[in-house]
Design an enzyme around this catalytic site. Structure first.
Site, PDB file in Angstrom:
ATOM      1  N   GLY A  12      74.794 -26.738  56.591  1.00  0.00           N
ATOM      2  CA  GLY A  12      75.572 -27.591  55.691  1.00  0.00           C
ATOM      3  C   GLY A  12      77.045 -27.608  56.047  1.00  0.00           C
ATOM      4  CG  PHE A  35      67.652 -29.590  58.405  1.00  0.00           C
ATOM      5  CD1 PHE A  35      68.945 -29.386  58.856  1.00  0.00           C
ATOM      6  CD2 PHE A  35      66.619 -28.858  58.986  1.00  0.00           C
ATOM      7  CE1 PHE A  35      69.227 -28.467  59.849  1.00  0.00           C
ATOM      8  CE2 PHE A  35      66.887 -27.939  59.994  1.00  0.00           C
ATOM      9  CZ  PHE A  35      68.198 -27.746  60.433  1.00  0.00           C
ATOM     10  CG  ASP A  60      62.892 -24.695  50.043  1.00  0.00           C
ATOM     11  OD1 ASP A  60      63.410 -23.851  49.282  1.00  0.00           O
ATOM     12  OD2 ASP A  60      62.967 -25.930  49.851  1.00  0.00           O
ATOM     13  CB  SER A 126      81.808 -22.616  42.591  1.00  0.00           C
ATOM     14  OG  SER A 126      82.656 -23.658  42.181  1.00  0.00           O
ATOM     15  CE1 TYR A 150      76.981 -25.949  42.622  1.00  0.00           C
ATOM     16  CE2 TYR A 150      79.125 -26.257  41.567  1.00  0.00           C
ATOM     17  CZ  TYR A 150      78.365 -25.829  42.651  1.00  0.00           C
ATOM     18  OH  TYR A 150      78.986 -25.285  43.750  1.00  0.00           O
ATOM     19  CE  LYS A 154      77.197 -22.397  43.547  1.00  0.00           C
ATOM     20  NZ  LYS A 154      76.441 -22.026  44.756  1.00  0.00           N
ATOM     21  CG  ASN A 180      89.033 -28.026  44.776  1.00  0.00           C
ATOM     22  OD1 ASN A 180      89.258 -27.108  43.991  1.00  0.00           O
ATOM     23  ND2 ASN A 180      88.561 -29.184  44.378  1.00  0.00           N
ATOM     24  CG  LEU A 201      91.068 -36.532  46.202  1.00  0.00           C
ATOM     25  CD1 LEU A 201      91.126 -37.870  45.479  1.00  0.00           C
ATOM     26  CD2 LEU A 201      92.276 -35.673  45.812  1.00  0.00           C
ATOM     27  CG  PHE A 219      88.759 -39.780  38.570  1.00  0.00           C
ATOM     28  CD1 PHE A 219      88.448 -41.133  38.474  1.00  0.00           C
ATOM     29  CD2 PHE A 219      87.961 -38.984  39.389  1.00  0.00           C
ATOM     30  CE1 PHE A 219      87.370 -41.674  39.167  1.00  0.00           C
ATOM     31  CE2 PHE A 219      86.883 -39.510  40.088  1.00  0.00           C
ATOM     32  CZ  PHE A 219      86.591 -40.869  39.980  1.00  0.00           C
TER      33      PHE A 219
END
Ligand code: NAD
Ligand code: UFG
Length: 372
Positions: A12, A35, A60, A126, A150, A154, A180, A201, A219
């Site tokens: 990724g 993938f 997987d 995150s 999401y 985490k 980010n 963004l 935004f």
């Protein structure tokens, strides 16, 4: 003996940069990827950049048997768990998809690690776990508060790791809380090219610069920030990847056993949306059109990391600034666009030629970084 690292989701966006840095640092690496959001060609590109071999298992992470076989077969010393879904909006629309994929992936991996006796883990967490930060910069001890499914995955996975370590103190883990991540590798061979309309963004700005979108929708222009637009701590993906190598080094030491550290990966500097658009315009050599539109639901006004614990604990800090992030992102998008034989960037969707200076042609590759 050279240590071997399993990177789930290693093909990724972030994973491909992490694998590249691990190979450059001399580690052996196995990628496990299904993938669903990447391309096997990325693995060939990683080999080209590093001149090193990388093993690939197409599979997987939710398939525990496969993961355990990979851990044993390759004699894996530590795992970096990046595989999973990451779109906030999609997680709100289909929470069970996110719980099914992300939570089952973590359960499967941790069970396989226990089965195979692999006890070192770096987890891709995150800054979303901080929700809307109350004070800036955000330290690791800030209150966690998720605002979407999401983010909840985490937080639950971090807590799952706590419980596993409490039950088996031979384990050690570091959860890296990314702010980010943006930009691309200096060779422009790997980077992020989201399918469909980008949620984030940077890819949106890059596609607008490339003429694939009319204008950037900003935004919100009425936040409590210097120019009223949202502020974030953007971090170059190569800096972020080097943070993983530092985390792996740290975790390999004996006295990490029984610990689960949460560590922010950010630069400590925030930029607003308008500052990003301005820096990107400089990188591509022409102004990028934008319009200020209403706020996006759920967005924080500002999110900026306190990166001092990463410095103290990993001896790591980010080195690239916003200009470099924009240059590398632009070089990557330009290469992808050229490869896809899109219409020239200077032709706007309305058919008119924009009043721009000619597009600088980024080098397709940096020859001194390539191996044939
Ligand atoms: P990505 O979608 O580019 O990479 C994820 C990779 O995992 C892809 O190659 C995908 O094919 C693979 N994958 C997904 N589900 C899988 C499964 N069940 N089994 C095997 N492979 C699977 O995303 P990314 O931006 O590289 O993010 C990597 C990790 O970092 C994710 O866990 C994400 O939540 C986290 N993260 C990303 C950001 C960001 O802004 N990109 C920010 C914070 C955290
Ligand atoms: N923004 C725009 N226009 C766009 C896209 C974004 O103005 O088209 C603004 C947002 O309002 C925000 C800033 O640009 O102020 C950054 O937005 P991103 O969508 O790029 O990033 P977020 O901070 O909202 O979220 C990202 C990831 C999350 C992750 C979080 C923290 O998408 O998964 O960073 O790591 F949780």
């Amino acid at each position: 003996m050279t240590k071997c690292i399993l990177a789930t989701g290693g093909a990724g966006y972030i994973g491909s940069h992490v694998v590249t840095e691990l190979l450059d640092a001399g580690y052996r690496v196995v990628i496990l990827d299904n993938f669903e959001n990447s391309d096997p060609d990325v693995v060939r590109r990683i080999k080209r950049i590093t001149g090193r071999n990388v093993s690939l298992v197409t599979g997987d992470v939710r398939d525990r048997g496969t993961v355990e076989r990979v851990l044993r077969m390759y004699n894996v010393d530590a795992v970096i768990h990046l595989a999973g879904k990451k779109a906030v909006g999609e997680s709100v629309a289909d929470p069970m998809l996110y719980f099914g994929d992300n939570l089952n992936g973590a359960i499967s991996l941790l069970t396989a690690m226990k089965g195979a006796g692999v006890s070192r883990l770096v987890f891709s967490s995150s800054a979303t776990v901080y929700g809307i930060p109350k004070t800036l910069p955000v330290t690791e001890s800030a209150r966690v508060s998720v605002t979407n499914p999401y983010g909840r995955t985490k937080l639950i996975i971090e807590e799952m790791i706590d419980d596993l370590i409490a039950s088996d103190p031979t384990f050690a883990a570091i959860s890296l809380r990314y702010f980010n991540p943006v930009g691309a590798h200096e060779t422009a061979l790997i980077g992020e090219n989201p399918r469909g309309i980008p949620n984030n963004l940077f890819p949106f700005v890059a596609q607008t610069a490339a003429g694939e979108r009319d204008r950037v929708q900003v935004f919100g222009g009425d936040y409590d920030t210097p120019d009223g637009t949202g502020m974030r701590d953007y971090i170059h993906v190569v800096d972020l990847a080097k943070g993983h190598v530092a985390a792996i080094r740290r975790m390999m030491s004996e006295n990490e056993t029984g610990q689960h550290r949460r560590i922010n990966l950010g630069t400590g500097t925030g930029y607003t949306v308008l500052q990003v658009i301005e820096a990107f315009s400089k990188a591509c050599g022409f102004p990028i059109p934008y319009a200020i539109v209403p706020r996006r639901a759920g967005d924080a006004a500002a999110s900026v990391a306190d990166p001092s614990y990463a410095k103290q604990c990993l001896g790591w800090r980010a080195t690239f600034g916003l200009d470099r992030m924009c240059q590398d992102q632009w070089a990557f998008n330009s290469r992808v666009q050229a490869a896809e034989k899109m219409p020239p960037s200077r032709t706007r969707p309305n058919g008119k030629m924009a009043e721009y200076s000619p597009l600088p042609q980024p080098p397709l590759v940096a020859p001194d970084r390539l191996h044939h």
